[in-house]
Structures are given as structure tokens and as C-alpha cells.
Design a protein around this motif. Structure first.
Motif, PDB file in Angstrom:
ATOM      1  N   ALA A 244       0.836  -1.215   0.000  1.00 32.23           N
ATOM      2  CA  ALA A 244       0.000   0.000   0.000  1.00 32.23           C
ATOM      3  C   ALA A 244       0.864   1.257   0.000  1.00 32.23           C
ATOM      4  O   ALA A 244       0.520   2.263  -0.638  1.00 32.23           O
ATOM      5  N   LEU A 245       1.992   1.207   0.698  1.00 37.01           N
ATOM      6  CA  LEU A 245       2.925   2.351   0.692  1.00 37.01           C
ATOM      7  C   LEU A 245       3.472   2.595  -0.710  1.00 37.01           C
ATOM      8  O   LEU A 245       3.564   3.735  -1.164  1.00 37.01           O
ATOM      9  N   LEU A 246       3.849   1.514  -1.401  1.00 38.42           N
ATOM     10  CA  LEU A 246       4.382   1.631  -2.754  1.00 38.42           C
ATOM     11  C   LEU A 246       3.320   2.211  -3.689  1.00 38.42           C
ATOM     12  O   LEU A 246       3.614   3.106  -4.503  1.00 38.42           O
ATOM     13  N   ALA A 247       2.078   1.729  -3.556  1.00 39.50           N
ATOM     14  CA  ALA A 247       0.986   2.262  -4.387  1.00 39.50           C
ATOM     15  C   ALA A 247       0.805   3.758  -4.136  1.00 39.50           C
ATOM     16  O   ALA A 247       0.606   4.543  -5.074  1.00 39.50           O
ATOM     17  N   GLN A 248       0.908   4.163  -2.882  1.00 36.22           N
ATOM     18  CA  GLN A 248       0.780   5.581  -2.515  1.00 36.22           C
ATOM     19  C   GLN A 248       1.926   6.405  -3.134  1.00 36.22           C
ATOM     20  O   GLN A 248       1.703   7.486  -3.680  1.00 36.22           O
ATOM     21  N   GLU A 249       3.144   5.868  -3.073  1.00 32.81           N
ATOM     22  CA  GLU A 249       4.286   6.559  -3.693  1.00 32.81           C
ATOM     23  C   GLU A 249       4.068   6.720  -5.195  1.00 32.81           C
ATOM     24  O   GLU A 249       4.320   7.797  -5.756  1.00 32.81           O
ATOM     25  N   LEU A 250       3.634   5.641  -5.847  1.00 34.47           N
ATOM     26  CA  LEU A 250       3.417   5.677  -7.298  1.00 34.47           C
ATOM     27  C   LEU A 250       2.333   6.694  -7.663  1.00 34.47           C
ATOM     28  O   LEU A 250       2.458   7.441  -8.640  1.00 34.47           O
ATOM     29  N   ARG A 251       1.284   6.739  -6.836  1.00 26.89           N
ATOM     30  CA  ARG A 251       0.183   7.696  -7.056  1.00 26.89           C
ATOM     31  C   ARG A 251       0.710   9.126  -6.964  1.00 26.89           C
ATOM     32  O   ARG A 251       0.410   9.980  -7.809  1.00 26.89           O
ATOM     33  N   GLN A 252       1.520   9.381  -5.934  1.00 28.15           N
ATOM     34  CA  GLN A 252       2.061  10.739  -5.732  1.00 28.15           C
ATOM     35  C   GLN A 252       3.023  11.134  -6.855  1.00 28.15           C
ATOM     36  O   GLN A 252       3.125  12.304  -7.209  1.00 28.15           O
ATOM     37  N   LEU A 253       3.726  10.149  -7.426  1.00 25.69           N
ATOM     38  CA  LEU A 253       4.645  10.447  -8.534  1.00 25.69           C
ATOM     39  C   LEU A 253       3.912  10.659  -9.856  1.00 25.69           C
ATOM     40  O   LEU A 253       4.469  11.228 -10.786  1.00 25.69           O
ATOM     41  N   GLY A 254       2.643  10.163  -9.928  1.00 28.89           N
ATOM     42  CA  GLY A 254       1.844  10.392 -11.135  1.00 28.89           C
ATOM     43  C   GLY A 254       1.491   9.167 -11.945  1.00 28.89           C
ATOM     44  O   GLY A 254       1.129   9.283 -13.114  1.00 28.89           O
ATOM     45  N   ALA A 255       1.587   7.970 -11.343  1.00 30.72           N
ATOM     46  CA  ALA A 255       1.243   6.737 -12.073  1.00 30.72           C
ATOM     47  C   ALA A 255      -0.258   6.663 -12.340  1.00 30.72           C
ATOM     48  O   ALA A 255      -1.066   7.245 -11.609  1.00 30.72           O
TER      49      ALA A 255
ATOM     50  N   LEU B 137      14.382   6.149  -9.635  1.00 30.35           N
ATOM     51  CA  LEU B 137      15.134   7.149  -8.884  1.00 30.35           C
ATOM     52  C   LEU B 137      14.474   7.508  -7.555  1.00 30.35           C
ATOM     53  O   LEU B 137      15.156   7.661  -6.537  1.00 30.35           O
ATOM     54  N   CYS B 138      13.139   7.605  -7.555  1.00 28.33           N
ATOM     55  CA  CYS B 138      12.438   8.260  -6.442  1.00 28.33           C
ATOM     56  C   CYS B 138      11.641   7.348  -5.507  1.00 28.33           C
ATOM     57  O   CYS B 138      11.250   7.785  -4.430  1.00 28.33           O
ATOM     58  N   CYS B 139      11.364   6.107  -5.899  1.00 30.46           N
ATOM     59  CA  CYS B 139      10.524   5.241  -5.050  1.00 30.46           C
ATOM     60  C   CYS B 139      11.341   4.633  -3.917  1.00 30.46           C
ATOM     61  O   CYS B 139      12.322   3.935  -4.169  1.00 30.46           O
ATOM     62  N   ARG B 140      10.908   4.847  -2.685  1.00 31.42           N
ATOM     63  CA  ARG B 140      11.639   4.329  -1.515  1.00 31.42           C
ATOM     64  C   ARG B 140      11.313   2.864  -1.234  1.00 31.42           C
ATOM     65  O   ARG B 140      12.119   2.157  -0.640  1.00 31.42           O
ATOM     66  N   THR B 141      10.120   2.413  -1.633  1.00 26.93           N
ATOM     67  CA  THR B 141       9.689   1.058  -1.248  1.00 26.93           C
ATOM     68  C   THR B 141       9.692   0.066  -2.406  1.00 26.93           C
ATOM     69  O   THR B 141       9.222  -1.055  -2.255  1.00 26.93           O
ATOM     70  N   ALA B 142      10.219   0.462  -3.570  1.00 26.93           N
ATOM     71  CA  ALA B 142      10.313  -0.473  -4.705  1.00 26.93           C
ATOM     72  C   ALA B 142      11.655  -1.191  -4.672  1.00 26.93           C
ATOM     73  O   ALA B 142      12.681  -0.597  -4.364  1.00 26.93           O
ATOM     74  N   ILE B 143      11.631  -2.491  -4.982  1.00 25.43           N
ATOM     75  CA  ILE B 143      12.855  -3.292  -5.076  1.00 25.43           C
ATOM     76  C   ILE B 143      13.283  -3.460  -6.535  1.00 25.43           C
ATOM     77  O   ILE B 143      14.461  -3.469  -6.853  1.00 25.43           O
ATOM     78  N   LYS B 144      12.306  -3.584  -7.413  1.00 31.34           N
ATOM     79  CA  LYS B 144      12.552  -3.747  -8.860  1.00 31.34           C
ATOM     80  C   LYS B 144      11.436  -3.046  -9.618  1.00 31.34           C
ATOM     81  O   LYS B 144      10.287  -3.030  -9.164  1.00 31.34           O
ATOM     82  N   VAL B 145      11.752  -2.529 -10.790  1.00 31.54           N
ATOM     83  CA  VAL B 145      10.733  -2.013 -11.703  1.00 31.54           C
ATOM     84  C   VAL B 145      10.875  -2.782 -13.016  1.00 31.54           C
ATOM     85  O   VAL B 145      11.889  -2.662 -13.706  1.00 31.54           O
ATOM     86  N   LEU B 146       9.870  -3.599 -13.318  1.00 26.98           N
ATOM     87  CA  LEU B 146       9.905  -4.466 -14.496  1.00 26.98           C
ATOM     88  C   LEU B 146       9.007  -3.907 -15.601  1.00 26.98           C
ATOM     89  O   LEU B 146       7.926  -3.388 -15.325  1.00 26.98           O
ATOM     90  N   LYS B 147       9.485  -4.053 -16.853  1.00 32.06           N
ATOM     91  CA  LYS B 147       8.695  -3.650 -18.019  1.00 32.06           C
ATOM     92  C   LYS B 147       8.332  -4.910 -18.805  1.00 32.06           C
ATOM     93  O   LYS B 147       9.174  -5.449 -19.534  1.00 32.06           O
ATOM     94  N   PRO B 148       7.097  -5.426 -18.652  1.00 34.21           N
ATOM     95  CA  PRO B 148       6.704  -6.624 -19.409  1.00 34.21           C
ATOM     96  C   PRO B 148       6.724  -6.351 -20.914  1.00 34.21           C
ATOM     97  O   PRO B 148       6.278  -5.293 -21.366  1.00 34.21           O
ATOM     98  N   ILE B 149       7.274  -7.310 -21.687  1.00 38.08           N
ATOM     99  CA  ILE B 149       7.303  -7.139 -23.153  1.00 38.08           C
ATOM    100  C   ILE B 149       6.422  -8.162 -23.869  1.00 38.08           C
ATOM    101  O   ILE B 149       5.993  -7.912 -24.994  1.00 38.08           O
ATOM    102  N   THR B 150       6.141  -9.286 -23.228  1.00 36.89           N
ATOM    103  CA  THR B 150       5.233 -10.259 -23.847  1.00 36.89           C
ATOM    104  C   THR B 150       4.771 -11.273 -22.798  1.00 36.89           C
ATOM    105  O   THR B 150       5.388 -11.414 -21.743  1.00 36.89           O
ATOM    106  N   GLY B 151       3.687 -11.953 -23.124  1.00 37.61           N
ATOM    107  CA  GLY B 151       3.178 -13.029 -22.260  1.00 37.61           C
ATOM    108  C   GLY B 151       2.588 -14.127 -23.120  1.00 37.61           C
ATOM    109  O   GLY B 151       2.117 -13.874 -24.238  1.00 37.61           O
ATOM    110  N   PHE B 152       2.631 -15.367 -22.633  1.00 44.27           N
ATOM    111  CA  PHE B 152       2.105 -16.493 -23.405  1.00 44.27           C
ATOM    112  C   PHE B 152       1.872 -17.676 -22.472  1.00 44.27           C
ATOM    113  O   PHE B 152       2.350 -17.692 -21.342  1.00 44.27           O
TER     114      PHE B 152
END
Length: 385
Positions: free
Chosen positions: A17-28, A52-67
Motif C-alpha cells: 500500500a505504501l508503494l501504491a501511494q508513492e506511485l500515485r504521488q509520482l503520477g502513475a 530514482l524516487c521510489c523508496r519502497t520499490a525493489i525492482k521495476v519491471l517492463k513486461p514485453i510479452t506473455g504467453f
């Protein structure tokens, strides 16, 4: 206009919930909370900003495909078909991380190996040379996630875990993870509105994270590199604009952050870490046995600390040690909110104070409790009146 895409930020249990709040404040946008993760949408510049700015994120992943996958051969064929030459050069290097939650696939390292083989074989077949494996500083870090039969392939924009902020050059025994430390401080509600003390500060992680929170300093400002910096589409000018905007939001802090530890070696390491983070002006460090101290001012104060659990750091009489924590808080620290994380539930009973809040977290693999003790001036009844 830059195109938005879906991303997934990983975090620790209890900090979603903290991470979601951070993302919301950053503009996600389109934020959805999962278990140990939050999905969201943003553009390339926003991906840089989150790292750069998220205190509670460990990784930021960009999905490119799923199957869908049903066998290892399925996985190999479908990974082979991905146009990997869009994401890296044949003479680059790669690393593959895998997580699996499946009856069909049970060995994450084998899945990572199979994925690596498919990528390497595609390059060899199409370009006559193959990328090398580099687990520490690859050109491209790839994440494979299999949930039952659904496989998601993502690019890891962070590189090394984001808890590796870059300021910690001296480690102590049983140091707390930087993301967990920041999350605990944020859960406590402390934002720089009063004095702050870590009475058992070890290498100074709570102190450093507290100073960055108080001054609104981006937590990953000291990192040497992010994963996205070696991507073909990395926009260095855009990153510098994002960084400059974040630096302009740094603010003054008008209270004091104190750190005590009775071990002079631990305190020397804390000083090095604090100096490396360029935060020495905000943090005062003293060799002190917490049990022989008392609050130095009448101002309100937050105490946040991580006492020994009798796991990695052994204590001769752990129950007596925890009883002494309670006695010291009662005797010497009126007008404070004391927050403490521990995995030793038996010892916790000996503090002799009733916690006003309990939050389940994990410190590494240890199931732990973050507890709050409210130390009122005089009696609790008098303070309410």
C-alpha cells in the motif's frame, strides 16, 4: 506525446500500500496492488522517475510479452521467437532471473537457463555471434515469471535491487534492508516533523533513510547505475531532466536525527555510510548504551529501531534485554512514539508495554512484527485529558 505502458514494481510483504501511494504521488495511472508487487502505467520518463524516487520499490519491471507454456520446449520456442535484437546487441551480455509458481515448472534456475539458451541460440542463428552471461553488470537483465501456465517476460529496468542505494560502503552484522527501513519509517508516520532517534543504530540505515525522507532526497540518487541505462532506447537527456526536477524538490529539515550504538566499530561504520550519503549535517552519532540514556529535550520524538532478535546477533539473556528496552522507554523517553521490529515474539512479551499497533512484516525470511509503543508525558489518562 510519449506512450504509456504497463509496469510492475516489486516490493516487500506489507509495503504494497505504501508503494501504491508513492506511485500515485509520482503520477502513475491504473495502479493495482498485488502481493509483494504493484502494477501501474506510465511512460519511459516515468519509469526513470520510479527507479530514482521510489523508496519502497525493489525492482521495476517492463513486461514485453506473455504467453501460455506447458513444457520446457514450449518456453524455449516462444522465448526464441521474441525479437531480442531490438533490446540488445549480439556482443552484449545478459542475465536472466526467474520466479515460478507452478506444478508443471518447479525449478526457477532451470527455467532461467532454458530462457538464456533460447536467447543465445537466436543470436547465434541470426547474427553468427552470441551474447555472454554477466550476472553482475549485464547489458540486459531479463525477468521470467511463470504463474501456473502463464509466462510473462519482462525487462528489468532497475538492474541490481533498488535496496542497494549506493551509500552503504560499510556493513555491520545483520543490517536491515534499506527498502524495509524506509518502509518502516513511512509506516510509522514520521516525515521529518520532529526529532528522530535510532538507539541501536548499527550501520545507520534507519538514520540515512530518515534523513532522505525528511529532506525529500531521492533514495537512489547515489546509485552507480540502473538497468535501463544500457538499453538501446535510453534517453540520457530525458533522465537528466527527471533527475534535475527531483533535486529541485529537496527541502530543509529543522529537527535532529540521532543515532546511538554501544559498539564503537558499528558507529564508525555508520559514520562512513552517513558521510557517503552526504547527510552528516543532519545526523548526530554517539557511542551510547541505550539503557543508560534518557531523552535530551522536551520536544516530541520518534524512536525507530531494530534490536537483536537472538538470531544473527546473539544476546546472553534475550528476555532480560527486551525487559530493559521497556524499562528504558518508561523511565527515560516520555513524549515519544517508539517503533520496533523484531522476529522474537517470546522476547517481545517481556517489554512490559502494550503495543498500540502491530504490523506483520518480513525481515529477510524472518516473519516479524513492527510494534508501536506510545510513551506519554505523565499518565496516559492525563495526556488524554
Amino acid at each position: 506525446m510519449a506512450k504509456n505502458f504497463k509496469m510492475l514494481a516489486k516490493t516487500l510483504y506489507g509495503l504494497e500500500a505504501l508503494l501504491a501511494q508513492e506511485l500515485r504521488q509520482l503520477g502513475a495511472s491504473n495502479i493495482e496492488i498485488g502481493t509483494r508487487n504493484v502494477t501501474f502505467e506510465g511512460d519511459m520518463g516515468f519509469m526513470y522517475k520510479v527507479n530514482l524516487c521510489c523508496r519502497t520499490a525493489i525492482k521495476v519491471l517492463k513486461p514485453i510479452t506473455g504467453f501460455n507454456v506447458f513444457t520446457e520446449d514450449d518456453l524455449y520456442k516462444k522465448v526464441y521467437e521474441i525479437p531480442w535484437e531490438q533490446y540488445m546487441e549480439a556482443n552484449g551480455s545478459l542475465a536472466v532471473d526467474a520466479t515460478v509458481y507452478s506444478k508443471q515448472f518447479t525449478h526457477s534456475q532451470y527455467i532461467a537457463l532454458k530462457t538464456k539458451d533460447a536467447i543465445v541460440d537466436r543470436f547465434r542463428d541470426k547474427e553468427g555471434e552470441r551474447p555472454n552471461v554477466d550476472l553482475d553488470h549485464p547489458t540486459l537483465r531479463i525477468n521470467v515469471h511463470i504463474d501456473r501456465n502463464i509466462c510473462t517476460i519482462s525487462l528489468d529496468s532497475s538492474g541490481q535491487s533498488l535496496h542497494k542505494r549506493g551509500y552503504k560502503i560499510e556493513n555491520t552484522i545483520a543490517p536491515i534492508n534499506e527498502v524495509l527501513a524506509a518502509g518502516i519509517i513511512m509506516l510509522s508516520g514520521w516525515q521529518g516533523q520532529c526529532d528522530f532517534l535510532d538507539p541501536m543504530c548499527g550501520g545507520g540505515t534507519f538514520l540515512t533513510e530518515a534523513a532522505m525522507i525528511a529532506c525529500n532526497i531521492p533514495p537512489n540518487l547515489n546509485r552507480a547505475e540502473f538497468g535501463f541505462e544500457t538499453w538501446p532506447d535510453f534517453d540520457v537527456d530525458l533522465y537528466e531532466v527527471i533527475e534535475e526536477a527531483a533535486l529541485k524538490k529537496i527541502k530543509d529539515f529543522h529537527f535532529k536525527i540521532y543515532g546511538y550504538d554501544k559498539d564503537p566499530l558499528a558507529l564508525r561504520k555508520a559514520k562512513e555510510n552517513v558521510r557517503n550519503a552526504n547527510l552528516s549535517e543532519f545526523i548526530e552519532l554517539e557511542v551510547q548504551d541505550f539503557f543508560a540514556t534518557e531523552k535530551q529535550t522536551e520536544r516530541p520524538m520518534y524512536l525507530v529501531f531494530n534490536p537483536p532478535y537472538d538470531e544473527r546477533i546473539s544476546v546472553t539473556d534475550i528476555e532480560k534485554f527486551y525487559a530493559e528496552i521497556g524499562n528504558t522507554l518508561k523511565r527515560g523517553y516520555p513524549g515519544t512514539q517508539a517503533w520496533m521490529i523484531t522476529s522474537n515474539m517470546e522476547a517481545l512479551k517481556h517489554v512490559g508495554l502494550r503495543p498500540s499497533r502491530r504490523i506483520k512484516l518480513y525481515n529477510g525470511k524472518l516473519e516479524s512484527k513492527l510494534v508501536r509503543y506510545e510513551m506519554y508525558e505523565g499518565s496516559r489518562k492525563a495526556s488524554k485529558q
